[in-house]
Scaffold this motif. Structure first.
Motif, PDB file in Angstrom:
ATOM      1  N   UNK A   7      -5.041  -2.744  -3.388  1.00 46.69           N
ATOM      2  CA  UNK A   7      -5.159  -3.636  -4.533  1.00 46.69           C
ATOM      3  C   UNK A   7      -5.011  -2.954  -5.870  1.00 46.69           C
ATOM      4  N   UNK A   8      -4.631  -1.679  -5.881  1.00 46.64           N
ATOM      5  CA  UNK A   8      -4.408  -0.963  -7.135  1.00 46.64           C
ATOM      6  C   UNK A   8      -3.016  -1.281  -7.663  1.00 46.64           C
ATOM      7  N   UNK A   9      -2.883  -1.375  -8.971  1.00 45.38           N
ATOM      8  CA  UNK A   9      -1.599  -1.696  -9.597  1.00 45.38           C
ATOM      9  C   UNK A   9      -1.100  -0.514 -10.413  1.00 45.38           C
ATOM     10  N   UNK A  10       0.172  -0.194 -10.216  1.00 48.68           N
ATOM     11  CA  UNK A  10       0.828   0.902 -10.939  1.00 48.68           C
ATOM     12  C   UNK A  10       2.102   0.357 -11.571  1.00 48.68           C
ATOM     13  N   UNK A  11       2.365   0.776 -12.802  1.00 51.14           N
ATOM     14  CA  UNK A  11       3.493   0.242 -13.575  1.00 51.14           C
ATOM     15  C   UNK A  11       4.514   1.345 -13.819  1.00 51.14           C
ATOM     16  N   UNK A  57       0.144   4.852  -1.185  1.00 54.08           N
ATOM     17  CA  UNK A  57      -1.162   4.738  -1.856  1.00 54.08           C
ATOM     18  C   UNK A  57      -1.590   6.077  -2.452  1.00 54.08           C
ATOM     19  N   UNK A  58      -1.519   7.139  -1.639  1.00 52.09           N
ATOM     20  CA  UNK A  58      -1.961   8.451  -2.118  1.00 52.09           C
ATOM     21  C   UNK A  58      -1.036   8.985  -3.202  1.00 52.09           C
ATOM     22  N   UNK A  59       0.272   8.778  -3.034  1.00 55.51           N
ATOM     23  CA  UNK A  59       1.229   9.263  -4.033  1.00 55.51           C
ATOM     24  C   UNK A  59       0.961   8.625  -5.392  1.00 55.51           C
ATOM     25  N   UNK A  60       0.704   7.324  -5.407  1.00 52.58           N
ATOM     26  CA  UNK A  60       0.411   6.639  -6.679  1.00 52.58           C
ATOM     27  C   UNK A  60      -0.919   7.112  -7.266  1.00 52.58           C
ATOM     28  N   UNK A  61      -1.924   7.274  -6.414  1.00 51.49           N
ATOM     29  CA  UNK A  61      -3.250   7.650  -6.902  1.00 51.49           C
ATOM     30  C   UNK A  61      -3.256   9.067  -7.483  1.00 51.49           C
ATOM     31  N   UNK A  62      -2.510   9.994  -6.866  1.00 46.40           N
ATOM     32  CA  UNK A  62      -2.505  11.384  -7.330  1.00 46.40           C
ATOM     33  C   UNK A  62      -1.333  11.701  -8.243  1.00 46.40           C
ATOM     34  N   UNK A  63      -0.459  10.707  -8.482  1.00 48.06           N
ATOM     35  CA  UNK A  63       0.720  10.877  -9.325  1.00 48.06           C
ATOM     36  C   UNK A  63       1.599  12.023  -8.814  1.00 48.06           C
ATOM     37  N   UNK A  64       1.904  11.952  -7.522  1.00 41.21           N
ATOM     38  CA  UNK A  64       2.756  12.949  -6.890  1.00 41.21           C
ATOM     39  C   UNK A  64       3.867  12.232  -6.130  1.00 41.21           C
ATOM     40  N   UNK A  65       4.975  12.913  -5.843  1.00 44.75           N
ATOM     41  CA  UNK A  65       6.035  12.289  -5.041  1.00 44.75           C
ATOM     42  C   UNK A  65       5.523  11.947  -3.638  1.00 44.75           C
ATOM     43  N   UNK A  66       6.113  10.932  -3.028  1.00 39.21           N
ATOM     44  CA  UNK A  66       5.681  10.531  -1.691  1.00 39.21           C
ATOM     45  C   UNK A  66       5.930  11.645  -0.671  1.00 39.21           C
ATOM     46  N   UNK A  67       6.985  12.419  -0.861  1.00 41.12           N
ATOM     47  CA  UNK A  67       7.235  13.530   0.054  1.00 41.12           C
ATOM     48  C   UNK A  67       6.091  14.541  -0.008  1.00 41.12           C
TER      49      UNK A  67
END
Length: 492
Positions: A441-445, A97-107
């Motif tokens: 519930x956020x969608x990322x493409x 969730x945080x990685x998608x929201x901040x546009x950063x790698x999951x690591x």
């Protein structure tokens, strides 16, 4: 003048006013200059305060997520395959969730959660100094890194002793002081800590612009220092008339030779230098204008537009795991390859041939096309090479999903498991896009690296029906260039 002299005694009338005017202008300019320096300091303090606020909010997010997992109650017996407990599942969903929201790698997101927890709950004085703009976030990160394996009591003592240095030193100097202090205060022996550190040894690759890349290695100190020393010795031994490479370039060339061939191949390198100019001298050709060296044996995927392969275009090729490469290098790799798989691409749209399959197992030709299409894992922010990923059916084959390009995508094992064991959902519209929906519930493409299109003769985007490929630019049907330069049957 009562023994006093003016600012410009003896000068013609009016000069004093000029000098005073000049001094006033200089003072005004210095005042403005000082004000700009102060403004930069203020901006830096605001950045630090923002980082402190981010850490606090991220830690609140972690606490809230753990509370939500606890509120769900214990998992039913047998509902936790492969160790996917509610806590593990909640953490993976949180990091994604945080990685998608901040546009950063999951690591990076995972590390942010750990750093924020340490700053907010253990290194409270460091967090306060960050909030007040007395230190930068990089200083705070150094403190977190150095206390990560310390018991909380030792970490508090360490923080009190080190924080004054963080407020006055640059990050580089602070790191040196922090490492020395840590050795004194750490309750564990350096031998035990070295054994733990060895578990994290690794090699990684970071693509750089202009056809270059960074190959890094995390090794034990004695191996790293010894390896660098050997490369230096090899580089210094390669001095020769006409070789104007720097010592750093020779080290890099020697490393390439050793990794590819096990030796530095000096004789072949010197021959290449004589043929190609003074920049050569390394068998790897890593810094040489003489071209790709003998050590390159293509075991990777290089996608070359057909017009580039035929020498009719200088459109860059694509090296899997890196990106665009020089057309000349791509043609050399294609010519030297012991085997060659051709992937037909539209010179206008770069569309790749599609396939349609009805069996569950993904055939080799379709795997290859999907590998070219995706290049990396299709999860947001993930750059795991497709060659190391699973080919996933977006709609399970058992539930009616077909084995075709429109229902397949590359997912690394971590994201393959994320799809199957968490509440993160994946949707494949069939046009190359992959839609990910998170717990919130956020969608990322995500989009494919290359477009898959229809085969020759059908309508293509950007080209009228019947005009694909452009007349005269391709070999006749059935005649395709082979790696030895001859013409052979089409692979399609």
């Amino acid at each position: 003048m009562n023994g006093l002299s003016g600012p410009n005694e003896g000068a013609p009338p009016g000069d004093d006013a000029v000098v005073l005017e000049s001094d006033a202008l200089e003072r005004a300019m210095l005042s403005t200059f000082d004000g700009l320096v102060s403004s930069a300091q203020s901006a830096e303090r605001i950045v630090s305060a923002s980082m402190a606020l981010r850490a606090a909010q991220i830690d609140k997010l972690r606490v809230w997520s753990e509370a939500m997992v606890a509120a769900e109650g214990p998992a039913a017996a047998g509902s936790e395959p492969h160790g996917w407990t509610p806590a593990v599942r909640g953490r993976r969903e949180l990091v994604f969730e945080l990685a998608c929201a901040l546009r950063i790698p999951e690591s990076t997101a995972d590390r942010l959660f750990d750093e924020s927890r340490q700053l907010v709950n253990v290194l409270t004085e460091t967090h306060a100094a960050l909030r007040e703009g007395e230190i930068s976030y990089r200083h705070a990160q150094v403190m977190v890194e150095q206390t990560a394996t310390l018991p909380d009591e030792a970490a508090a003592d360490y923080e009190r002793e080190l924080l004054p240095f963080a407020k006055t030193l640059t990050v580089a100097k602070f790191v040196r002081v922090a490492r020395k202090k840590r050795e004194v205060l750490h309750p564990e022996s350096i031998t035990d800590r070295r054994q733990k550190g060895l578990e994290e040894r690794r090699v990684w690759l970071d693509p750089l612009p202009d056809g270059m890349t960074f190959l890094g290695a995390h090794l034990s100190a004695e191996i790293g220092v010894a390896a660098h020393g050997r490369l230096t010795e090899i580089a210094r031994a390669q001095d020769a008339p006409g070789d104007d490479r720097t010592l750093a370039q020779k080290r890099a060339d020697a490393l390439g030779d050793l990794l590819l061939d096990g030796d530095t191949c000096a004789a072949e390198g010197d021959a290449a230098g004589a043929a190609g100019g003074s920049g050569a001298g390394s068998g790897s050709g890593s810094g040489s204008p003489a071209g790709t060296g003998h050590g390159i044996r293509p075991k990777v995927l290089v996608t070359v537009p057909m017009l580039t392969l035929l020498g009719k275009s200088e459109q860059p090729a694509t090296l899997e795991g890196y990106g665009p490469i020089d057309p000349h290098v791509a043609r050399q790799l294609a010519a030297d390859a012991p085997s060659f798989t051709r992937v037909l691409t539209d010179p206008v749209t770069s569309a790749i041939l599609d396939f349609d399959r009805t069996k569950y197992a993904v055939p080799a030709d379709l795997r290859l096309v999907l590998r070219v299409r995706d290049e990396v894992c299709r999860a947001p922010g993930c750059n795991s090479p497709a060659v190391n990923c699973d080919v996933d059916h977006s709609v399970d084959f058992a539930q009616g999903g077909t084995t075709c390009a429109g229902n397949l995508s590359h997912l690394c094992r971590a994201h393959h498991n994320l799809k199957h064991h968490t509440r993160v959902r994946l949707r494949n519209p069939g046009d190359g896009r992959i839609e990910w929906t998170t717990r919130a519930g956020r969608t990322y493409v995500t989009y494919p690296a290359n477009t898959i299109g229809a085969p020759p003769g059908s309508a293509q985007a950007g080209a009228p029906p019947g005009d694909w490929p452009p007349p005269g630019d391709w070999p006749p049907p059935g005649d395709w260039p082979k790696t030895d330069g001859t013409i052979g049957p089409s692979p399609f």
